[in-house]
Write an enzyme that holds these catalytic residues in place. Structure first.
Site, PDB file in Angstrom:
ATOM      1  N   GLY A  11       0.695  -1.142  -0.017  1.00  0.00           N
ATOM      2  CA  GLY A  11      -0.070  -0.025  -0.012  1.00  0.00           C
ATOM      3  C   GLY A  11       0.786   1.240   0.088  1.00  0.00           C
ATOM      4  N   ALA A  12       1.946   1.124  -0.690  1.00  0.00           N
ATOM      5  CA  ALA A  12       2.781   2.339  -0.623  1.00  0.00           C
ATOM      6  C   ALA A  12       2.845   3.249  -1.946  1.00  0.00           C
ATOM      7  CB  ALA A  12       4.223   1.481  -0.689  1.00  0.00           C
ATOM      8  N   ARG A  14       0.772   5.684  -1.766  1.00  0.00           N
ATOM      9  CA  ARG A  14       0.635   7.158  -1.311  1.00  0.00           C
ATOM     10  C   ARG A  14       0.733   7.088   0.265  1.00  0.00           C
ATOM     11  NH1 ARG A  14      -5.807   7.923  -2.448  1.00  0.00           N
ATOM     12  NH2 ARG A  14      -6.426   6.161  -1.230  1.00  0.00           N
ATOM     13  N   ASP A  61      -2.333  -7.204  -5.717  1.00  0.00           N
ATOM     14  CA  ASP A  61      -3.471  -7.475  -4.889  1.00  0.00           C
ATOM     15  C   ASP A  61      -2.804  -8.432  -3.624  1.00  0.00           C
ATOM     16  OD1 ASP A  61      -5.606  -8.083  -3.484  1.00  0.00           O
ATOM     17  OD2 ASP A  61      -6.761  -8.712  -5.195  1.00  0.00           O
ATOM     18  N   VAL A  62      -2.679  -7.757  -2.553  1.00  0.00           N
ATOM     19  CA  VAL A  62      -1.946  -8.553  -1.432  1.00  0.00           C
ATOM     20  C   VAL A  62      -2.997  -9.808  -0.891  1.00  0.00           C
ATOM     21  CG1 VAL A  62      -0.771  -6.545  -0.628  1.00  0.00           C
ATOM     22  CG2 VAL A  62      -3.012  -6.982   0.269  1.00  0.00           C
ATOM     23  N   SER A 140      -4.298   0.219  14.084  1.00  0.00           N
ATOM     24  CA  SER A 140      -5.037   1.626  14.046  1.00  0.00           C
ATOM     25  C   SER A 140      -5.674   1.781  15.561  1.00  0.00           C
ATOM     26  CB  SER A 140      -6.118   1.733  13.327  1.00  0.00           C
ATOM     27  OG  SER A 140      -7.072   2.890  13.286  1.00  0.00           O
ATOM     28  N   TYR A 152     -13.522  -2.496   9.839  1.00  0.00           N
ATOM     29  CA  TYR A 152     -12.117  -1.734  10.071  1.00  0.00           C
ATOM     30  C   TYR A 152     -11.783  -2.145  11.535  1.00  0.00           C
ATOM     31  CZ  TYR A 152      -8.322   1.683   9.326  1.00  0.00           C
ATOM     32  OH  TYR A 152      -7.160   2.367   9.204  1.00  0.00           O
ATOM     33  N   ALA A 155     -10.770  -5.469  11.868  1.00  0.00           N
ATOM     34  CA  ALA A 155      -9.468  -6.110  10.943  1.00  0.00           C
ATOM     35  C   ALA A 155      -8.341  -5.256  11.705  1.00  0.00           C
ATOM     36  CB  ALA A 155      -9.578  -5.324   9.578  1.00  0.00           C
ATOM     37  N   LYS A 156      -8.391  -4.255  12.270  1.00  0.00           N
ATOM     38  CA  LYS A 156      -6.994  -3.632  13.010  1.00  0.00           C
ATOM     39  C   LYS A 156      -6.879  -4.121  14.344  1.00  0.00           C
ATOM     40  CE  LYS A 156      -5.678  -0.879   9.634  1.00  0.00           C
ATOM     41  NZ  LYS A 156      -4.557  -1.175   9.260  1.00  0.00           N
TER      42      LYS A 156
END
Length: 251
Positions: A11-12, A14, A61-62, A140, A152, A155-156
């Site tokens: 995801g690098a 940006r 796609d990871v 997060s 989210y 997931a985090k």
């Protein structure tokens, strides 16, 4: 003789991922800039090269097992065995529970958790062989719970359990595994949140800053600095930890 390490940052293209790629390159690592779009990733890779670093852009796609295997093999062939991995790739699909679609829930867990799992499994083979490695996962403050982010937050929070388990499993091979949990960071992703709720971005930033003890929102470079510490040799006795980088006490 100093060993030059190879890092993969997902995801690098940006935001936090791009800042992390640039920081690790500045610290002397070769960097594979991985994102869904190779063209977008190459913007960051070119910035690394312009600054005198060595980088390659990789599109993958990871959450796709075959794509991950091919991407990691390509990095090994072009930059050398990847022994540093930053699992940063992620997406947002925010909504209240009763409005959240099954696909929005699944997609978020797919990218964050399945993606981190596939990337870590592929890279650990090189780390174990080298008897040295670093994995840094992006969690997060939402892991503590956040309205409209059941997917989210799950997931985090999962990333934290994943981090602690890998730290236990991989420590004997000289591999440390830690997580960074950002608070509100000024990125294109958070700008998209403002756009979606119809609030001017500067207004959202000003409001969020009032909620932070240090009275400012975070910048991608703040997170990159924390990642850089976990990647460093000085952090070799730190593993299984979650560092909240949020401008105040979170736990």
């Amino acid at each position: 003789m100093t060993t030059t390490r190879t890092a993969i940052v997902t995801g690098a293209a940006r935001g936090i991922g791009a800042a992390t790629a640039l920081r690790l390159a500045r610290d002397g690592l070769r960097v594979a800039v991985l994102d869904l779009s190779e063209e977008a990733a190459d913007v960051t890779a070119q910035a690394v090269r312009d600054a005198g670093g060595e980088a390659v852009a990789v599109g993958a796609d990871v959450a796709d097992e075959d794509a991950v295997a091919a991407a990691v093999a390509r990095v090994a062939d072009t930059l050398g065995a990847p022994t540093v991995l930053v699992n940063n790739a992620g997406i947002l699909r925010d909504n209240l529970l009763f409005r959240m679609s099954t696909s929005d829930f699944d997609d978020v867990l797919r990218v964050h958790l399945r993606g981190a799992f596939l990337m870590s499994r592929a890279v650990q083979a090189y780390q174990v062989e080298a008897r040295w490695g670093r994995v840094v996962n992006l969690s997060s403050t939402s892991a503590l719970g956040n309205r409209g982010q059941a997917n989210y937050a799950a997931a985090k929070a999962g990333m934290q359990g994943f981090t602690k388990t890998l730290a236990i499993e991989l420590g004997q091979f000289g591999v440390t595994v830690n997580a960074v949990a950002p608070g509100f960071i000024q990125t294109e992703m958070t700008r998209a949140v403002a756009d979606r709720v119809g609030v001017p971005f500067e207004e959202l930033l000003a409001h969020e800053a009032t909620q932070v003890p240090v009275r400012r929102v975070g910048q991608p470079e703040d997170i990159a600095a924390a990642v850089a510490f976990f990647v460093s040799e000085e952090a070799s006795f730190v593993s299984g930890q979650v560092l909240y980088v949020a401008g105040g006490p979170r736990a």
